[in-house]
Scaffold this motif. Structure first.
Motif, short mmCIF file in Angstrom:
data_model
loop_
_atom_site.label_atom_id
_atom_site.label_comp_id
_atom_site.label_asym_id
_atom_site.label_seq_id
_atom_site.Cartn_x
_atom_site.Cartn_y
_atom_site.Cartn_z
N VAL A 269 1.03 -0.88 -0.23
CA VAL A 269 -0.11 -0.48 0.14
C VAL A 269 0.91 1.32 -0.08
N LEU A 270 0.80 1.93 -0.96
CA LEU A 270 1.31 2.88 -1.21
C LEU A 270 0.67 5.24 -0.58
N MET A 271 1.01 4.74 0.68
CA MET A 271 0.11 6.58 0.97
C MET A 271 1.11 7.52 0.68
N ASP A 272 0.32 8.61 0.21
CA ASP A 272 0.95 10.10 0.07
C ASP A 272 -0.18 10.84 0.67
N PRO A 273 -0.28 11.16 2.07
CA PRO A 273 -1.12 11.85 2.56
C PRO A 273 -1.07 13.26 2.42
N PRO A 274 -1.52 14.41 2.34
CA PRO A 274 -1.10 15.88 2.56
C PRO A 274 -1.06 15.89 3.80
N GLY A 286 -8.06 19.12 3.15
CA GLY A 286 -7.96 17.92 2.96
C GLY A 286 -6.25 17.72 3.80
N TYR A 287 -5.93 18.01 4.12
CA TYR A 287 -4.35 18.01 4.62
C TYR A 287 -5.19 16.58 6.38
N VAL A 288 -4.31 16.33 6.64
CA VAL A 288 -4.75 14.69 7.92
C VAL A 288 -3.29 14.64 8.69
N GLY A 390 -2.48 20.42 -6.94
CA GLY A 390 -2.83 20.14 -5.57
C GLY A 390 -1.87 19.64 -3.76
N LEU A 391 -2.64 19.37 -3.79
CA LEU A 391 -2.10 19.69 -2.22
C LEU A 391 -0.64 18.59 -1.92
N THR A 392 -0.04 17.79 -2.83
CA THR A 392 0.54 17.19 -3.13
C THR A 392 2.03 16.99 -3.91
N GLU A 393 2.76 17.09 -4.66
CA GLU A 393 3.42 17.04 -5.28
C GLU A 393 3.67 15.67 -6.31
N ASP A 394 3.54 16.03 -7.56
CA ASP A 394 3.74 14.34 -8.11
C ASP A 394 5.21 13.36 -7.71
#
Length: 440
Positions: A269-274, A286-288, A390-394
């Protein structure tokens, strides 16, 4: 592309300038053995004396050998007192140097050359300036372009591709376009050896007038491969994998979504949470936080496998505690060093040291029971940072390849189904064999 052309009328009537070399008398270097230059040090001068003594000693040994051979030939005759008196003493032995030896001695030990002396005692800078002033660009143009105009080597190459053969004469093929007027210049360079000897090198260099118009010719279609810039890797339609094969994309509220509804047992499971790392970051946007991630029941969908989580360095300890509380053990990490578009390293403000990287923490749950391929991928990737709205970058595609390489049995098949999951991915993103979930 802009091009500039120069037209010269009656080019065929231009007369060629005489190319005969001037026969100037050359001075012998043997006459300058005893001279020194102002730049020579006492050590360099002593080296000259040592080289001179070696040559004299060599001549003396040759003279002794010649005398001994002559005396051996006359052993049959009776010696007399007159013979002993006629033998030369050591001081009468021949130690003089001939012209070739003197010229070689000058070349090996002198700090200046005959080419420099031919300038009537002028120093190197004056000779170089004089060399530039002597160039008559108009005469040079008339001489070089009397048979046609100059064309670059690139044009010759493309003419060969289009016509199948070379033109008659390289450098004089185009009648309408002038790239630039070039002439060979000579530069004098002084070099010193470890022994202290200084010698002068005459180096030829091309002179390009920056004021002369220039142009670039684009080759005809089909465009040659060296001229084409690859935007994305080429994929053969016959052998390439369908980008949607075995892939699913969902757009849901991740923290409220029941992961069990996917009905899959995942190996990774790959996760990229903001992450909420600044005070101005609002959870409503949307930030966590780490406490909010406790709602994810990851252990229920990963009976044996790994969790790959992108983490900011501000919350590294909290992230490790969170995963340990969820039943996952820290195993490894991967670092992404971020680059700007100009190849410089990103340096964001932080408390102690600037932020230039993102860390991918790797946790395992019964991961030892899986088939994994060790030592296949590096733990550092240097790649550009692609920022968007977006909240995170690619993140780099290298991460997906590293996960798929580490877990060879996680690939999609009709029997096993999907075994790779990504949370907080970019909207509408799909990858073969992955279930991608974006935040709604």
């Amino acid at each position: 592309f802009s091009s500039s052309l120069i037209f010269v009328p009656n080019a065929s009537k231009m007369s060629n300038r005489s190319r005969r070399k001037k026969n100037t008398p050359q001075m012998s270097a043997a006459l300058w053995v005893g001279y020194t230059d102002d730049s020579e040090t006492p050590e360099m001068i002593m080296k000259k004396f040592e080289a001179l003594e070696k040559l004299q000693q060599k001549n003396q040994e040759e003279s002794n050998n010649r005398i001994n051979s002559e005396s051996n030939d006359n052993n049959s005759s009776v010696s007399s007192p007159l013979d002993s008196e006629s033998k030369p003493k050591d001081e009468d032995k021949d130690t003089t140097l001939d012209q070739d030896q003197l010229e070689r001695l000058f070349k090996e030990t002198s700090a200046f050359s005959m080419g420099l002396l031919s300038g009537n005692g002028k120093n190197m800078e004056a000779l170089m300036e004089e060399d530039l002033e002597d160039v008559n660009m108009e005469d040079l143009f008339n001489e070089e372009f009397a048979d046609g105009f100059f064309s670059s080597d690139e044009e010759s190459f493309f003419d060969e591709l289009s016509d199948g053969e070379f033109r008659k004469k390289r450098g004089y093929i185009r009648k309408a376009g002038v790239e630039s007027i070039r002439s060979s210049k000579s530069t004098l360079v002084e070099c010193a050896t470890d022994d202290g000897y200084v010698f002068t090198i005459k180096k030829k260099s091309k002179f390009i007038d920056p004021l002369v118009p220039s142009f670039t010719r684009i080759p005809p279609l089909p465009m040659p491969k060296p001229w084409a810039k690859t935007i994305e890797p080429y994929r053969d339609p016959k052998t390439s994998v369908d980008p949607t094969q075995g892939s699913k994309h969902l757009s849901v509220d991740i923290l409220k979504f029941d992961l069990k509804s996917l009905k899959c047992q995942f190996q990774a499971v790959l996760m990229d949470p903001p992450w909420k790392t600044k005070e101005e970051h609002d959870v409503k946007d949307g930030y966590v936080t780490c406490q909010m991630l406790e709602k994810l029941n990851l252990k229920a969908i990963i009976p044996k496998g790994y969790v790959f989580m992108w983490v900011e360095k501000e919350i590294l300890p909290q992230a490790v505690k969170l995963m340990h509380k969820s039943g996952f053990i820290y195993a490894e990490n991967l670092v992404w060093v971020q680059q700007e578009s100009n190849n410089s390293i990103i340096a964001e403000d932080y408390r102690y040291m600037r932020k230039s990287k993102k860390t991918l923490l790797i946790f395992k749950h019964n991961g030892d029971k899986l088939e994994i391929r060790h030592q296949r991928s590096a733990d550092v990737v240097i790649d550009f940072c692609k920022k968007d709205k977006g909240l995170t970058e690619d993140k780099p595609d290298y991460v997906y390849h590293a996960i798929e390489t580490l877990l060879p049995t996680s690939k999609y098949s009709a029997e096993t189904g999907n075994q790779l999951l990504e949370l907080w991915c970019k909207k509408e993103k799909q990858r073969p064999g992955w279930i991608t979930v974006s935040q709604k």
